[in-house]
Write a protein that holds these residues in place. Structure first.
Motif, PDB file in Angstrom:
ATOM      1  N   HIS A 147      -7.180  -7.654   9.607  1.00 24.83           N
ATOM      2  CA  HIS A 147      -7.098  -6.525  10.519  1.00 24.83           C
ATOM      3  C   HIS A 147      -8.362  -6.372  11.346  1.00 24.83           C
ATOM      4  CE1 HIS A 147      -3.366  -5.609   8.706  1.00 24.83           C
ATOM      5  NE2 HIS A 147      -3.894  -5.383   7.527  1.00 24.83           N
TER       6      HIS A 147
ATOM      7  N   ILE B  53      -2.747  -2.641  15.764  1.00 20.62           N
ATOM      8  CA  ILE B  53      -2.100  -2.487  14.463  1.00 20.62           C
ATOM      9  C   ILE B  53      -0.622  -2.201  14.706  1.00 20.62           C
ATOM     10  CG2 ILE B  53      -1.898  -0.931  12.475  1.00 20.62           C
ATOM     11  CD1 ILE B  53      -4.973  -0.600  12.746  1.00 20.62           C
TER      12      ILE B  53
ATOM     13  N   ASP C 118       1.884  -4.575   9.894  1.00 27.25           N
ATOM     14  CA  ASP C 118       0.762  -4.450   8.973  1.00 27.25           C
ATOM     15  C   ASP C 118       0.962  -3.337   7.954  1.00 27.25           C
ATOM     16  OD1 ASP C 118      -0.790  -6.373  10.553  1.00 27.25           O
ATOM     17  OD2 ASP C 118      -0.846  -4.772  12.037  1.00 27.25           O
ATOM     18  N   TYR C 119       1.668  -2.283   8.355  1.00 29.60           N
ATOM     19  CA  TYR C 119       1.859  -1.109   7.504  1.00 29.60           C
ATOM     20  C   TYR C 119       3.287  -0.609   7.660  1.00 29.60           C
ATOM     21  CZ  TYR C 119      -3.217  -1.204   7.482  1.00 29.60           C
ATOM     22  OH  TYR C 119      -4.520  -1.605   7.347  1.00 29.60           O
TER      23      TYR C 119
ATOM     24  N   ARG D  70       0.254  -0.551   2.861  1.00 31.00           N
ATOM     25  CA  ARG D  70      -0.206  -1.770   3.518  1.00 31.00           C
ATOM     26  C   ARG D  70       0.655  -2.925   3.026  1.00 31.00           C
ATOM     27  NH1 ARG D  70      -6.075  -1.883   2.946  1.00 31.00           N
ATOM     28  NH2 ARG D  70      -5.720  -2.623   0.815  1.00 31.00           N
ATOM     29  N   THR D  71       1.237  -3.690   3.935  1.00 33.30           N
ATOM     30  CA  THR D  71       2.227  -4.693   3.543  1.00 33.30           C
ATOM     31  C   THR D  71       1.603  -5.928   2.900  1.00 33.30           C
ATOM     32  OG1 THR D  71       2.189  -5.689   5.758  1.00 33.30           O
ATOM     33  CG2 THR D  71       3.812  -3.958   5.353  1.00 33.30           C
TER      34      THR D  71
ATOM     35  N   THR E 254      -0.593  -2.095  -1.149  1.00 34.25           N
ATOM     36  CA  THR E 254      -1.432  -0.978  -1.557  1.00 34.25           C
ATOM     37  C   THR E 254      -0.915   0.310  -0.938  1.00 34.25           C
ATOM     38  OG1 THR E 254      -3.388  -2.377  -1.739  1.00 34.25           O
ATOM     39  CG2 THR E 254      -3.758  -0.003  -1.465  1.00 34.25           C
TER      40      THR E 254
ATOM     41  N   LEU F 244      -1.746   3.557   0.478  1.00 31.14           N
ATOM     42  CA  LEU F 244      -2.957   4.168   1.015  1.00 31.14           C
ATOM     43  C   LEU F 244      -2.925   5.682   0.945  1.00 31.14           C
ATOM     44  CD1 LEU F 244      -3.356   1.930   4.185  1.00 31.14           C
ATOM     45  CD2 LEU F 244      -4.468   1.650   1.967  1.00 31.14           C
TER      46      LEU F 244
ATOM     47  N   GLN G 248      -8.346   5.377   8.050  1.00 32.54           N
ATOM     48  CA  GLN G 248      -8.288   4.101   7.357  1.00 32.54           C
ATOM     49  C   GLN G 248      -8.030   2.910   8.282  1.00 32.54           C
ATOM     50  OE1 GLN G 248      -6.692   3.861   3.516  1.00 32.54           O
ATOM     51  NE2 GLN G 248      -6.236   6.047   3.344  1.00 32.54           N
ATOM     52  N   LEU G 249      -7.315   3.147   9.388  1.00 28.97           N
ATOM     53  CA  LEU G 249      -6.917   2.022  10.220  1.00 28.97           C
ATOM     54  C   LEU G 249      -7.630   1.975  11.561  1.00 28.97           C
ATOM     55  CD1 LEU G 249      -3.044   2.170   9.672  1.00 28.97           C
ATOM     56  CD2 LEU G 249      -4.830   1.278   8.177  1.00 28.97           C
TER      57      LEU G 249
END
Length: 647
Positions: free
Chosen positions: A179, A185, A251-252, A273-274, A278, A280, A310-311
């Motif tokens: 990332h 994203i 990505d998510y 998160r893929t 996880t 988040l 976070q992103l």
């Protein structure tokens, strides 16, 4: 057939180039997105071009002999994605041939400076790599459990062709894996799971659509959200976050569930998160059902906060458009209206109009409902479901009201542009409104679709194709988008591509009349008259006898030598036009097919408002036989001038 020697690094076939080391596929030098497994399957097939590879051989080479993955579904998915990436046709393949009960064979000629090599040369390095994405996953690997539903759930695994070009377009660079190395994203909002005793499909669809719209506005430059149609294919999926991430190229994912019972409402949302599954962030909210609207806003704000922290730590978020406090009952009606609108059927559009009206009766300042009402009226007129054409004036009124309430409503600008282009022929205003809609929301699929139609009418075919291809990338599982792209190829005289896109659309929705029509029109130009007649009979039946499809059927009859059948349709449509319903260009096209250009020109010169087929006279192949006629040229020159009459 002996396998041809294969270069160590890369090969070319047709307009495509394939790197055998990395699996990267390019078309005319432009990267084409393939997920890891389909890329490995393609590399294997190309590296052994001309050979028949069994499904078992492919599974062992790509998935490994010790895997517990359901490779039958995985291989089916891979083959479909390869064909989509190559624009290949299973029935008339140019690249990948299926041999029933045997396997697959790559049949295209391989170009490139091949080195001398034996047919038993080592496999490309990509196929020898063991990575996490080749390993088996336990059945309970954080997979989403199936949810009871009152109707048969849509089975996604192995049944959907995932055409994922979104990340390539948005990022405009190769996928770098980390990332930190990517500027954009990509997030997917999975459909809400309705855990209620009496689930409501409209609520699931509506909430998913609204959540996507809200999240799209967080930071359009740094984060993109997969469109509704593709997201909805994952309703009730049992797939893990990792699998969904691979298939959609995201990505998510945002997982949501809703439960409503006894006037109470519970929404649970979690951001995952893929890559490593996880979790988040997760939160559960319980409110009274009447508090659905503020709860939506609260959930969206929390998610935006988590994404920001976070992103997107270095990016500012974009504020949402202005909103007033909506009436909860009006909002429920609005969600129901969206559900019916998305069906794109005669009954669905009619029901959506009534529900939008009910929503507006409860909340007259609901801009989004006015914009939705304008869309419903526009499509009723476009599909020929309103022979009185009253829907045209109503669409204009609704769009104007939406903009008077909130000028930042992208859908309202797009609806107004559509009205000005299609019916009022004020193309200067239409272009301005289309551009404004896309400035406000570049992810609004319909705006790209409709703008493409407008550009095609002006003869700006390259721009038109770019707009429709962008719509396809952000909504890759939309039948209307694929049919629309097929129509653009038809107008550009690329009939093979038109046929391919129409077939993709019918694979997604076998009863979509526009896709059948695009196939029929294309077959006429290819002089495949039996096929054209079959498709246009279907389009005519599904539409309830809309004149534009009946006319095309008459053209197919006339050009195939069945003059009597063509004459009957001609008489039928002439009688239909006595009400001034604007079918002059349909009649003109049919007269041309019978060889009567004089009557064709007469009908074109007197065509009534609402004759939308006339918008594409500049590019429609049906009128090529009179394209140099001065009378026809004069008609084309007047296209786009504002009408002197009408609302």
């Amino acid at each position: 057939m002996a396998a041809a020697p294969i270069p160590k690094e890369g090969v070319s076939f047709g307009r495509f180039q394939l790197d055998l080391r990395s699996g990267e596929l390019r078309r005319d030098g432009i990267s084409v997105k393939l997920q890891p497994q389909p890329a490995k399957v393609l590399v294997l097939l190309v590296s052994r071009a001309g050979e028949v590879l069994t499904r078992t051989e492919i599974a062992e080479q790509v998935w490994g002999s010790g895997t517990f993955v359901d490779f039958e579904h995985g291989l089916n998915f891979a083959i479909r994605q390869i064909r989509a990436a190559l624009d290949d046709d299973a029935e008339q393949p140019r690249f990948l041939e299926t041999l029933p009960k045997r396997g697959y064979r790559f049949i295209a000629t391989i170009d490139g400076a091949a080195e001398e090599a034996s047919t038993d040369q080592p496999l490309p390095q990509l196929l020898l790599t063991t990575s996490a994405d080749q390993k088996a996953y336990p059945k309970n690997d954080q997979a989403r459990a199936p949810v009871p539903w009152r109707r048969h759930a849509l089975t996604v695994a192995g049944a959907v062709v995932i055409i994922v070009l979104t990340v390539i377009y948005w990022a405009s660079r190769p996928h770098l894996g980390g990332h930190a190395a990517r500027s954009v994203i990509v997030l997917a909002v999975l459909p809400f799971d309705d855990l209620s005793p009496t689930p409501e499909p409209y609520l699931v669809e509506g909430l998913t659509e609204e959540m996507i719209a809200r999240l799209t506005r967080i930071n359009p430059q740094r984060m993109k959200v997969i469109a509704r149609t593709s997201a909805m294919q994952y309703a009730h999926t049992t797939k893990s976050a990792r699998e969904i991430g691979r298939e959609l190229g995201v990505d998510y994912i945002l997982e949501n569930s809703i439960r409503h019972e006894g006037g109470k409402l519970r929404i649970t949302a979690q951001l995952v998160r893929t890559a490593d599954q996880t979790h988040l962030w997760a939160e559960t909210y319980e409110r009274d059902l009447v508090q659905l609207l503020p709860l939506e806003s609260e959930v969206t704000e929390k998610i935006a906060e988590q994404i920001h922290v976070q992103l997107l730590p270095a990016a500012a978020t974009t504020s949402a458009s202005s909103q007033h406090a909506l009436n909860p009952d009006a909002h429920q009606l609005y969600l129901q209206a969206r559900h019916y609108f998305n069906q794109r059927s005669r009954d669905g559009l009619k029901e959506s109009v009534e529900l939008y009206k009910q929503a507006l009766a409860k909340d007259p300042a609901f801009a989004a409902a006015y914009a939705g009402l304008a869309d419903s009226y526009n499509l009723q007129a476009f599909y020929g479901f309103d022979p009185t054409m009253d829907a045209v004036s109503q669409a204009k009124i609704a769009a104007d009201k939406a903009l008077a309430i909130d000028d930042s409503t992208a859908a309202a600008h797009a609806a107004l542009a559509y009205t000005e282009f299609m019916w009022r022929e004020d193309w200067a205003t239409a272009e301005r409104e289309f551009r404004r809609a896309l400035e406000l929301d570049d992810n609004y699929v319909s705006a790209h679709q409709w703008y493409a139609l407008y550009l095609a009418a002006q003869g700006r075919m390259n721009e038109s194709l770019e707009q429709m291809q962008f719509a396809q990338r952000i909504d890759p599982l939309s039948a209307p988008v694929h049919a629309g792209l097929g129509y653009m190829h038809y107008l550009a005289r690329d009939y093979e591509q038109a046929v391919r896109q129409a077939r993709v659309a019918l694979g997604l929705n076998p009863n979509f009349m526009v896709a059948h029509a695009v196939l029929g029109w294309s077959y006429i130009e290819q002089r495949k008259f039996p096929e054209a007649i079959s498709e246009l009979e279907t389009a005519s039946r599904l539409s309830g006898g809309v004149p534009v499809y009946r006319s095309a059927l008459g053209r197919a009859y006339a050009l195939s030598g069945e003059g009597a059948k063509a004459k009957r349709i001609l008489v039928e449509i002439e009688a239909y036009d006595t009400a001034g319903r604007g079918v002059g260009s349909s009649l003109a096209a049919l007269y041309l097919a019978t060889g009567d250009s004089n009557h064709a020109l007469q009908w074109l010169e007197q065509t009534a408002p609402g004759d939308i087929q006339a918008n594409w006279l500049r590019v429609d192949p049906a009128f090529d036989s009179i394209r140099t006629n001065p009378r026809f040229a004069a008609l084309v020159a007047r296209l786009g001038e504002p009408r002197a009459t009408g609302p």
